[in-house]
Write a protein that holds these residues in place. Structure first.
Motif, mmCIF file in Angstrom:
data_model
loop_
_atom_site.group_PDB
_atom_site.id
_atom_site.type_symbol
_atom_site.label_atom_id
_atom_site.label_comp_id
_atom_site.label_asym_id
_atom_site.label_seq_id
_atom_site.Cartn_x
_atom_site.Cartn_y
_atom_site.Cartn_z
ATOM 1 N N ALA A 3 7.737 -4.327 5.411
ATOM 2 C CA ALA A 3 6.637 -4.904 4.634
ATOM 3 C C ALA A 3 5.368 -4.148 5.012
ATOM 4 O O ALA A 3 4.926 -4.194 6.166
ATOM 5 N N LEU A 4 4.783 -3.431 4.052
ATOM 6 C CA LEU A 4 3.610 -2.619 4.323
ATOM 7 C C LEU A 4 2.334 -3.378 3.968
ATOM 8 O O LEU A 4 2.313 -4.142 3.001
ATOM 9 N N GLU A 51 -1.746 0.344 2.700
ATOM 10 C CA GLU A 51 -0.755 1.399 2.908
ATOM 11 C C GLU A 51 0.417 1.264 1.932
ATOM 12 O O GLU A 51 1.412 1.978 2.044
ATOM 13 N N SER A 52 0.291 0.368 0.975
ATOM 14 C CA SER A 52 1.400 0.063 0.071
ATOM 15 C C SER A 52 1.838 1.290 -0.717
ATOM 16 O O SER A 52 1.017 2.084 -1.188
ATOM 17 N N GLY A 58 2.289 -11.877 -1.857
ATOM 18 C CA GLY A 58 3.261 -10.952 -1.300
ATOM 19 C C GLY A 58 4.634 -11.123 -1.905
ATOM 20 O O GLY A 58 4.824 -11.822 -2.895
ATOM 21 N N GLU A 80 -1.450 -3.963 2.436
ATOM 22 C CA GLU A 80 -1.941 -3.586 1.105
ATOM 23 C C GLU A 80 -2.556 -2.196 1.092
ATOM 24 O O GLU A 80 -2.357 -1.439 0.137
ATOM 25 N N ARG A 104 -2.262 5.233 -1.657
ATOM 26 C CA ARG A 104 -2.799 4.332 -0.637
ATOM 27 C C ARG A 104 -2.342 4.767 0.756
ATOM 28 O O ARG A 104 -3.126 4.785 1.704
ATOM 29 N N TRP A 105 -1.037 5.080 0.870
ATOM 30 C CA TRP A 105 -0.516 5.533 2.159
ATOM 31 C C TRP A 105 -1.216 6.824 2.594
ATOM 32 O O TRP A 105 -1.647 6.953 3.746
ATOM 33 N N GLU A 153 -1.671 -9.959 -1.921
ATOM 34 C CA GLU A 153 -1.649 -9.514 -3.310
ATOM 35 C C GLU A 153 -0.947 -10.554 -4.178
ATOM 36 O O GLU A 153 0.054 -11.138 -3.786
ATOM 37 N N LEU A 156 4.951 -6.491 -3.391
ATOM 38 C CA LEU A 156 3.533 -6.647 -3.114
ATOM 39 C C LEU A 156 3.339 -6.938 -1.632
ATOM 40 O O LEU A 156 4.250 -7.426 -0.951
ATOM 41 N N SER A 157 2.146 -6.669 -1.135
ATOM 42 C CA SER A 157 1.806 -6.968 0.250
ATOM 43 C C SER A 157 1.231 -8.367 0.352
ATOM 44 O O SER A 157 0.814 -8.974 -0.651
ATOM 45 N N ARG A 189 3.838 0.720 -3.353
ATOM 46 C CA ARG A 189 4.187 0.097 -4.640
ATOM 47 C C ARG A 189 5.672 0.299 -4.935
ATOM 48 O O ARG A 189 6.075 0.849 -5.960
#
Length: 311
Positions: free
Chosen positions: A121-122, A126-127, A173, A124, A268-269, A154, A150-151, A129
């Motif tokens: 679970a990452l 670093e998501s 999430g 938000e 994002r990551w 979210e 979703l994180s 998607r």
């Protein structure tokens, strides 16, 4: 058991009788047996050998029923086709046979089992998607249905119009079901939860266990459309309303299924972690099928009724 599974089992049996070293399935069988999807499916922008292969009970990897399951692995740097250079990466297969695809307006049941081997679970910021299933007409039209992670934080089901966020599962999430095609066509905003209609299951809490999923829809563009999803026999999504947009109706009549693990947005990551590789992600699917009745596709029902695995 299919011809390919039987061929691999013969390799495993021969190895066991000879008391040789443990089987490395990535090297012990021809590519045509292990590394190419059977029937009406093909790899989609997933050229790396590790992106897809079949696995077996004898290799001590997860199998829900029968002799084998589908194994998908996505590594940092994987890409194929138009994903390369466009902040996407995937280990995914898709339907290729027109006869197997659903039609717009056609009622259809889907059933499968899903196993999260290593996907974390990452947060938000670093998501990636991550997508674990898509139903789309293609041709540049957004997918009608996706299952996307979703994180925490979210998605806001409490503030969402209950006619859109049908539930019954709520909270932030998780792996959720967005109607991307319809939400883009209608410019869905916060009141429509950005198009996320249902929270289906918790990706992290269900790691390393099989989930049996059933999805029922009719791909309608009208108010008679619906989407229902069950997880381990529990109804997790009960939405009534359009499933596809008028653009989907105009662009194509057939809906193809895609499954695997798809990093649909990697920026994002990269913004947060730079050149740090993202974790290698491994997931398994088993017993995927489509049909006109729930009893034809529900993995648990088929098992309870004594029906043979779909190997």
């Amino acid at each position: 058991m299919g011809i390919r599974a039987a061929a691999v089992c013969a390799v495993v049996t021969a190895c066991a009788l000879a008391a040789c070293v443990p089987l490395d399935v990535s090297r012990s069988a021809p590519d045509a047996i292990l590394f190419e999807p059977e029937g009406a499916y093909a790899r989609l922008f997933s050229p790396a050998r590790h992106n897809f292969r079949y696995t077996l009970e004898t290799s001590r990897e997860p199998v829900r029923r029968g002799a084998r399951a589908e194994r998908f692995e996505l590594r940092n740097g994987d890409c194929g086709g138009t994903d390369c250079g466009n902040d996407r990466a995937r280990a995914e297969i898709h339907q290729t046979s027109p006869r197997e695809k659903a039609q717009i307006g056609q009622e259809r049941w889907y059933g499968w089992s899903f196993y999260n081997g290593t996907v974390p679970a990452l947060p938000e910021n670093e998501s990636l998607r991550l997508v674990f299933g898509q139903w789309t007409v293609g041709g540049g039209v957004p997918p009608a249905i996706r299952l996307i992670a979703l994180s925490d934080g979210e998605g806001d089901w409490e503030a969402c119009d209950p006619r859109i966020c049908a539930g019954p599962s709520r909270g932030s999430g998780g792996v959720v079901a967005p109607l991307m095609d319809v939400s883009r066509a209608r410019d869905a905003g916060p009141a429509a939860n950005e198009g996320y209609i249902c929270n289906v299951f918790d990706l992290d809490a269900t790691r390393r266990q099989w989930l049996d999923l059933v999805l029922h829809t009719n791909f309608s563009a009208g108010p008679d459309g619906f989407l229902r999803i069950w997880v381990d026999g529990e109804l997790r999504c009960a939405y009534q309303g359009p499933i596809v947009s008028e653009r989907s109706v105009a662009e194509g009549s057939a809906v193809e299924v895609r499954r695997g693990v798809f990093a649909s947005y990697t920026k994002r990551w990269e913004a947060r972690r730079g050149d740090t590789p993202w974790p290698t992600m491994v997931v398994y699917y088993d017993e995927f099928s489509t049909g006109a009745r729930r009893s034809d596709v529900d993995v648990a029902m088929r098992e309870a009724n004594g029906r043979r695995p779909l190997d």
